[in-house]
Design an enzyme around this catalytic site. Structure first.
Site, PDB file in Angstrom:
ATOM      1  CE  LYS A 252     -15.367   0.560   1.940  1.00 58.68           C
ATOM      2  NZ  LYS A 252     -14.200   0.170   1.094  1.00 58.68           N
TER       3      LYS A 252
ATOM      4  CD  GLN B 252      -9.969 -10.520   1.133  1.00 62.28           C
ATOM      5  OE1 GLN B 252     -10.010  -9.152   1.011  1.00 62.28           O
ATOM      6  NE2 GLN B 252      -8.931 -11.344   0.476  1.00 62.28           N
TER       7      GLN B 252
ATOM      8  N   GLY C 257      -8.868  -1.527   3.548  1.00 64.34           N
ATOM      9  CA  GLY C 257      -8.143  -2.510   4.111  1.00 64.34           C
ATOM     10  C   GLY C 257      -7.061  -2.015   5.076  1.00 64.34           C
TER      11      GLY C 257
ATOM     12  CB  CYS D 107      10.400  -8.501  -8.277  1.00 62.63           C
ATOM     13  SG  CYS D 107       8.351  -8.551  -8.141  1.00 62.63           S
TER      14      CYS D 107
ATOM     15  CB  CYS E 276      -7.622  -4.806  -3.802  1.00 64.64           C
ATOM     16  SG  CYS E 276      -6.568  -4.217  -2.791  1.00 64.64           S
TER      17      CYS E 276
END
Ligand SMILES: [Zn+2]
Length: 376
Positions: A87, A73, A42, A334, A188
């Site tokens: 990749k 995505q 990403g 947080c 992720c």
């Protein structure tokens, strides 16, 4: 090395040449630059696309994985036709089509302590967009040891962070996040990530690389920049080099790259425990309620916080961790759970308490438990 530009290159990079700060000398520096991108995911996707488009003369892509449907995505370097291809190779083909003037090298391999030195030797600057904590530390340590500038970024759900390390000029990643065990930060696949989020951070990484190569502007050295997509806020945390840093400090204990031991699959007692808002509510009603450490900025804390919570902004946590010594348990909170996870990681590394993370942060608390809580 002086690079000259062909007439086609002058046309391709015309908008750079029109910028007085870059111009032909800056474009020639870009052409001579050799940038290694660790992780063609990403973050690496936009970084690689923009650096290729910008005319970065040599780009290396390190990634051992193959393109999967669920990558598309957010990993804009690939398309549906590339599924199941390595990749690094699929990325090379895409970048070559974008800019045939540059050299692209595919490294379809896993970066580790044994090969990192040889790989880095061929590059002047490193962009780290890997999603594994162990790789992030390995790349940081190697860049410190071999004197390479590094632009490091990470993403989690809706939040991201980025920092730049320049040898001899500021803190390294380990100065900010002293130590960690792999697997502490959910990746992720487990946590989910907003697809457009790495586009912002990866583009910032390319921006930093272009600035460092051309000598334009002020790099993100000594500053950790965080980005929260939900509030669309950037925040900056200043940090200095730690004299006791294990790799860039005055008496380093890490003198060669090391692979971090992977965490056991069975669940490690040292791992961060995640609490749902309901879990936290029942703990707070119990006989020994935990301390709550709110790691947001002061202005966010003042806008609304949990009763009894203590505010230690994340940027101050490394210095203030000793305050937490002796507490049985501390729950870090947080806004949406990303910064508090980093806080848990720091607390674990410093062995000061048993950290717990409020999953989804105070926004989840407000949604599920107490709608009257104002979350800035
Ligand atoms: Zn350091």
């Amino acid at each position: 090395m002086t690079e000259t530009l062909s007439s086609r290159e002058r046309e391709r990079y015309q908008r750079h040449l029109a910028l007085a700060e870059i111009g032909a000398p800056g474009q020639a520096r870009l052409k001579a630059a050799r940038v290694l991108i660790v992780g063609a995911g990403g973050l690496g996707s936009p970084a690689a696309l923009y650096l290729a488009a910008a005319g970065c003369g040599t780009l290396g892509l390190v990634d051992r994985d193959q393109v999967e449907l669920s990558n598309l995505q957010r990993q804009v370097l690939f398309d549906t036709g590339g599924i199941a291809q390595p990749k690094a190779e699929a990325g090379r083909a895409r970048l070559a089509a974008l800019n045939p003037e540059i050299r692209i090298r595919a490294h379809a391999m896993e970066l580790n302590a044994a090969n990192v030195r040889a790989l880095l030797a061929d590059y002047d600057l490193v962009i780290d967009g890997s999603d594994r904590l162990s790789t992030r530390y390995l790349v940081n340590d190697a860049c410190v040891l071999y004197g390479k500038p590094l632009v490091s970024a990470a993403i989690h759900r809706f939040e991201g962070q980025i920092m730049t390390y320049v040898p001899g000029e500021g803190p390294c990643y380990r100065c900010l996040f002293p130590q960690a065990r792999d697997g502490v930060v959910a990746n992720c696949a487990e946590a989910g990530v907003l697809g457009v989020l790495p586009g912002v951070l990866g583009t910032l990484q390319a921006t930093e690389a272009i600035k460092l190569i051309t000598g334009v502007g002020e790099p993100l050295v000594g500053r950790l920049l965080t980005y929260d997509a939900l509030s669309l806020r950037f925040q900056e945390f200043h940090a200095s080099r730690r004299r006791d840093c294990a790799v860039c400090g005055d008496s380093p204990t890490i003198t060669e790259p090391k692979d971090l031991p992977a965490m056991s699959q069975s669940g490690d007692a040292a791992a961060v425990r995640q609490l749902s808002p309901q879990d936290l509510e029942s703990l707070l009603r119990g006989p020994s309620p935990p301390s709550i450490i709110d790691v947001r900025e002061v202005y966010e804390f003042e806008a609304g916080h949990l009763p009894g919570s203590v505010n230690i902004p994340l940027g101050q946590l490394p210095q203030r961790l000793p305050e937490l010594a002796g507490r049985d348990a501390a729950v870090f909170v947080c806004r949406s759970g990303g910064r508090s996870l980093s806080a848990c990681q720091m607390a674990l590394a410093a062995k000061v308490s048993s950290p717990l993370n409020l999953q989804g942060g105070l926004t989840a608390w407000a949604r599920q438990i107490d709608p009257s809580l104002r979350v800035a």
